[in-house]
Design an enzyme around this catalytic site. Structure first.
Site, PDB file in Angstrom:
ATOM      1  CB  SER A 221       4.661  -2.019  12.266  1.00 45.73           C
ATOM      2  OG  SER A 221       4.388  -0.817  12.556  1.00 45.73           O
TER       3      SER A 221
ATOM      4  CG  HIS B 269      -6.002   1.996   5.011  1.00 48.24           C
ATOM      5  ND1 HIS B 269      -5.594   3.020   6.191  1.00 48.24           N
ATOM      6  CD2 HIS B 269      -5.002   1.193   4.929  1.00 48.24           C
ATOM      7  CE1 HIS B 269      -4.231   2.442   6.228  1.00 48.24           C
ATOM      8  NE2 HIS B 269      -4.031   1.507   5.756  1.00 48.24           N
TER       9      HIS B 269
ATOM     10  N   GLY C 155       2.265   2.322  10.674  1.00 49.91           N
ATOM     11  CA  GLY C 155       3.476   3.075  10.866  1.00 49.91           C
ATOM     12  C   GLY C 155       3.942   3.368  12.062  1.00 49.91           C
TER      13      GLY C 155
ATOM     14  CG  ASN D 199      -1.821   1.173   1.545  1.00 47.27           C
ATOM     15  OD1 ASN D 199      -1.907   2.074   0.519  1.00 47.27           O
ATOM     16  ND2 ASN D 199      -2.498   1.276   2.600  1.00 47.27           N
TER      17      ASN D 199
ATOM     18  CE  LYS E 285      -0.339   3.070   4.745  1.00 53.07           C
ATOM     19  NZ  LYS E 285      -0.342   3.221   6.171  1.00 53.07           N
TER      20      LYS E 285
ATOM     21  CD  GLU F  72      -2.957   5.513   6.700  1.00 54.18           C
ATOM     22  OE1 GLU F  72      -3.092   5.562   5.387  1.00 54.18           O
ATOM     23  OE2 GLU F  72      -2.390   4.956   7.227  1.00 54.18           O
TER      24      GLU F  72
ATOM     25  CD  GLU G 295      -3.618  -2.448   7.143  1.00 55.55           C
ATOM     26  OE1 GLU G 295      -2.540  -2.802   6.753  1.00 55.55           O
ATOM     27  OE2 GLU G 295      -4.323  -1.489   7.101  1.00 55.55           O
TER      28      GLU G 295
HETATM   29  P1  PGA Z   1       2.623   0.146   7.776  1.00 56.70           P
HETATM   30  O1  PGA Z   1       1.043   0.467   7.085  1.00 56.70           O
HETATM   31  O2  PGA Z   1       3.149  -1.106   7.103  1.00 56.70           O
HETATM   32  O3  PGA Z   1       3.555   1.465   7.265  1.00 56.70           O
HETATM   33  O4  PGA Z   1       2.373  -0.003   9.137  1.00 56.70           O
HETATM   34  C1  PGA Z   1       0.440  -0.694   6.671  1.00 56.70           C
HETATM   35  C2  PGA Z   1      -1.192   0.053   6.076  1.00 56.70           C
HETATM   36  O5  PGA Z   1      -1.330   0.951   6.349  1.00 56.70           O
HETATM   37  O6  PGA Z   1      -1.519  -0.581   5.368  1.00 56.70           O
END
Ligand code: PGA
Length: 252
Positions: A213, A98, A174, A12, A14, A100, A168
């Protein structure tokens, strides 16, 4: 892993990178594919980088996905992109719901379900994200929250369309923090049970990804866990070598 299920390692990207960087990253992933045998790969660039990424992949070696799509098929929806447009641009998948988008754009289970239905209608495979906040985990609600998101966000026909669910935990995205292996196994077992109860035919083999992560150093142990059928990778997917190392960590 789930017996008989081929893992999926999804990147992803982003809202990162230039067109040039997207082309280079896609090319870097393509160039390192020989080291990856045990998993399917998917990259999800920003909308405006989809076409160049798909072209770099020769339109087939690695699947391409969007990071969102509209619930409506077309029309007066300024700024939105339809599932059919994603398909036309070379996508086979689309990430939906997601955290976010749930947090920053107010997306609800009802909207995510409508988008997933639109994706299936257009022939795309939805990757529906679920996960609890840190406060919800601390108060012992994590499994109930995720079960409710699964119940509310997956449309009819989800498993027939080979839909994917990504767990997630919001607090692991992150941050460099991950749940314990025991917590991941418990959550994925609960997710599996919810899917089997709702979709008795195919819920047992629906791919359940872990995200939050994931990096080369923890990928092998996470990807070996029961009912973990791949990973959704954010930060580490922006470096081709790291993304490929995660994919290569899938147990043979
Ligand atoms: P990350 O993000 O691997 O940077 O923790 C995962 C995601 O949001 O899909």
């Amino acid at each position: 892993m789930t017996p008989g299920v081929r893992p999926l390692i999804a990147g992803n990207w982003k809202m990162n990178g230039t067109l040039r960087e997207a082309a280079a990253l896609a090319e870097g992933v393509r160039a390192g594919l020989e080291g990856v045998r045990g998993a399917d790969l998917l990259i999800c660039p920003p909308f405006v980088h989809l076409h160049v990424a798909a072209a770099s992949m020769g339109w087939k070696a690695v699947a391409i996905g969007g990071q969102d799509c509209a619930a409506e098929p077309n029309g007066a929806h300024t700024g939105d992109v339809s599932a059919a447009m994603l398909s036309d641009a070379g996508c086979a998948f689309v990430i939906l719901g997601h955290s976010e988008r749930r947090a920053d754009r107010g997306e609800t289970d009802v909207l995510v379900k409508a988008k997933a239905g639109a994706a299936i209608e257009a022939g795309l495979i939805p990757v529906v994200c679920v996960g609890e906040t840190e406060a919800q985990r601390d108060s012992g609600e994590a499994e109930a929250v995720v079960a409710a998101q699964i119940a509310g966000s997956l449309p009819e026909g989800f498993t027939e369309a080979k839909g994917v669910v990504a767990y997630e935990p919001v607090w692991a995205i992150g941050t460099g923090r991950t749940p314990t292996e025991g917590d991941i196994v418990a959550m994925h077992a609960r997710m599996r049970a919810e899917l089997v109860a709702r979709f008795p035919g195919q819920g047992g083999t629906t791919r359940l990804l872990y995200g939050g992560s994931v990096k080369p150093s923890n990928a092998a142990s996470i990807l070996a866990l029961a009912n973990v059928d791949g990973a959704l990778v954010g930060g580490a997917s922006l470096k081709a070598a790291d993304f490929l190392a995660i994919a290569a960590a899938v147990p043979a």
